[in-house]
Write a protein that holds these residues in place. Sequence first.
Motif, PDB file in Angstrom:
ATOM      1  N   PHE A  33       0.830  -1.202   0.000  1.00 54.62           N
ATOM      2  CA  PHE A  33       0.000   0.000   0.000  1.00 54.62           C
ATOM      3  C   PHE A  33       0.869   1.258   0.000  1.00 54.62           C
ATOM      4  O   PHE A  33       0.516   2.268  -0.635  1.00 54.62           O
ATOM      5  CB  PHE A  33      -0.926  -0.005   1.218  1.00 54.62           C
ATOM      6  N   SER A  84     -12.596  -0.046   1.581  1.00 56.15           N
ATOM      7  CA  SER A  84     -12.667  -0.060   3.041  1.00 56.15           C
ATOM      8  C   SER A  84     -13.829  -0.875   3.577  1.00 56.15           C
ATOM      9  O   SER A  84     -13.946  -1.068   4.792  1.00 56.15           O
ATOM     10  CB  SER A  84     -12.773   1.381   3.566  1.00 56.15           C
ATOM     11  N   TRP A 110      -5.980  -0.682  10.123  1.00 53.91           N
ATOM     12  CA  TRP A 110      -7.128  -0.877   9.230  1.00 53.91           C
ATOM     13  C   TRP A 110      -8.283   0.050   9.606  1.00 53.91           C
ATOM     14  O   TRP A 110      -8.971   0.584   8.724  1.00 53.91           O
ATOM     15  CB  TRP A 110      -7.590  -2.325   9.249  1.00 53.91           C
ATOM     16  N   TYR A 168      -7.453   3.259   8.131  1.00 48.38           N
ATOM     17  CA  TYR A 168      -7.697   3.212   6.684  1.00 48.38           C
ATOM     18  C   TYR A 168      -9.175   3.468   6.402  1.00 48.38           C
ATOM     19  O   TYR A 168      -9.524   4.257   5.501  1.00 48.38           O
ATOM     20  CB  TYR A 168      -7.277   1.844   6.159  1.00 48.38           C
ATOM     21  N   TYR A 205      -8.692   7.129   5.100  1.00 45.18           N
ATOM     22  CA  TYR A 205      -8.319   7.000   3.691  1.00 45.18           C
ATOM     23  C   TYR A 205      -9.540   6.891   2.781  1.00 45.18           C
ATOM     24  O   TYR A 205      -9.629   7.552   1.747  1.00 45.18           O
ATOM     25  CB  TYR A 205      -7.401   5.793   3.506  1.00 45.18           C
TER      26      TYR A 205
END
Length: 549
Positions: free
Chosen positions: A41, A147, A305, A308, A312
């Motif tokens: 990533f 996600s 996570w 994220y 993100y």
Amino acid sequence: MLLAVWVDLLRSPTLVPSEARLLVAAGGVALSGWLAFGAWFSAPFGGQIFTWALFAASGAYLLKNRARVRHDWIRRSELWIPALMMVAIGVSYIGILWLFRTELPIDKLAANRFIGLPVDNEIPRLFAERLIRGESPRELIGDWLSSDRPPLQTGLILLVYPMAALLRLPIDVLGQCTGMWFHLLWIPAIWAVVRMWGGSRGLSSLVIALMCTGATPVLYTLYVWPKLGAAALVIGTFLIYFAPGERTAGRLAIAAALAAAGWLAHGGVAFSLIGLAVLALITSRLRPLPIAAGVLTFLVLATPWIAYQKLYEPPGDRLLKWHIAGVIPIDERSFGETVKQAYGDLTWEQIWALKRANFDYVFQRGREAWLDFSPAGLPGRRSREFYHLFAVQGLWNVGWIGLFWLGWMEFRRRKTARAALPVSLDAPLFSRSLAWSILSLAGWLLLMFGPGTTSIHQGTLVLPLLMSASCMVLARCIHPFLLAALGAWQIGHFVVTWLPRNPALNGKLDYAAVSLLLGGMGILGGLVYLSHRCTEAIANPPATPSDQL
């Protein structure tokens, strides 16, 4: 290679019981995939460096410790029997997948081999492809965000991609292979469960051989939706936590790492993790330092996570709103607000009706179908076993009578001061397994919004795995003939239900695939026989100096 390194690193019996060592080591490989995801990533070049460095270090480690590693694998039947069973069952499943000739690519074939399923099995591979090309994974497929689905299986693809690229292995085949390896972890999970319940190596291998012909292992191993491997890792969490011995900080850190890996594979295991947390609070004495080590380990692994999802590509809560609040379309409200409004508009009678419908769906009628072997009943049998939890057990539900049988035999044992059970069960661990299943089931029924949303694929696969193993062990406790009779039914049901083609596919029989199926099953049968006859002598040789290392 990486699996052998983790097996060697986890050789301390005070941290990991020998029966669960292979499973926990596989969890270490899965977490290596999580690290690979992070490296890829950041940048494709960083992912390449991480992968090659990791495997170079693994090769150097194995070269340095080759004598100990080789000796360990040869003498420890707790390692090589379930490992070889993974190979044998994996080969058989490949034969089942390609049993009828088709022009479909492997991921489309896996989705349509038995019943028509959506593209969920392709999502880990599509995610990996974006990162390999250095592209943004946002808006991954259709209206699904990257996600929305945890990425552990994507990380496993990325972990081995550089070597697969050298071999010119197509990425769809790579995705299928890595997914199958991950989901075949149900085998060391069930091996560890039955062994730690007190079952012999022979009984453990027989339970696995029978379970591999069941709907959940066949379907979810081939349709590489990251659910089955997640369930296996969470079973490892349960075994590490409730294994005999002191619950040290190291043990709870390992248990928490497996729990985080399972959750990073698929969020559906949250129902089992909640049940496990409740069981731990009820039945065990919690010490601050070990609990802190476990919580910290989970947070360290899970927080990236969560970041994220929230930073993100927010919001990352679509599945939560779908299952817990019953809101399927994309919704801009927060998760808490969505749940509050979903229940706020209902009366208590309506809420009860929703939960009752969830309960009824799990216990849906259809017992007459358990003896239906007709071709006309094929679609109905597959559908029932895909959706309904107790339907997937079929005649094995007879095994629940064994709970009353065990109670009666224990009463007789105490009255006569004689052991009366043909199988020496670890009663506390077996009871906790059943309690964990009940708590997980209750939480699932209550938390799913409804009505009738408690289908197997929308929950935790820990339940069908533990239920199948429990019924088989209980059947053996009642009488070996009952286990044999139900096993014969299981094999016949498998042949008429899961071997035939999907009516949507019309290819001819592929004899190479038949050879793979029969060869894999033959090896599996040989392993079952060997585990009954000679593993004890192999597993307990005289001590050697290497045992002290």
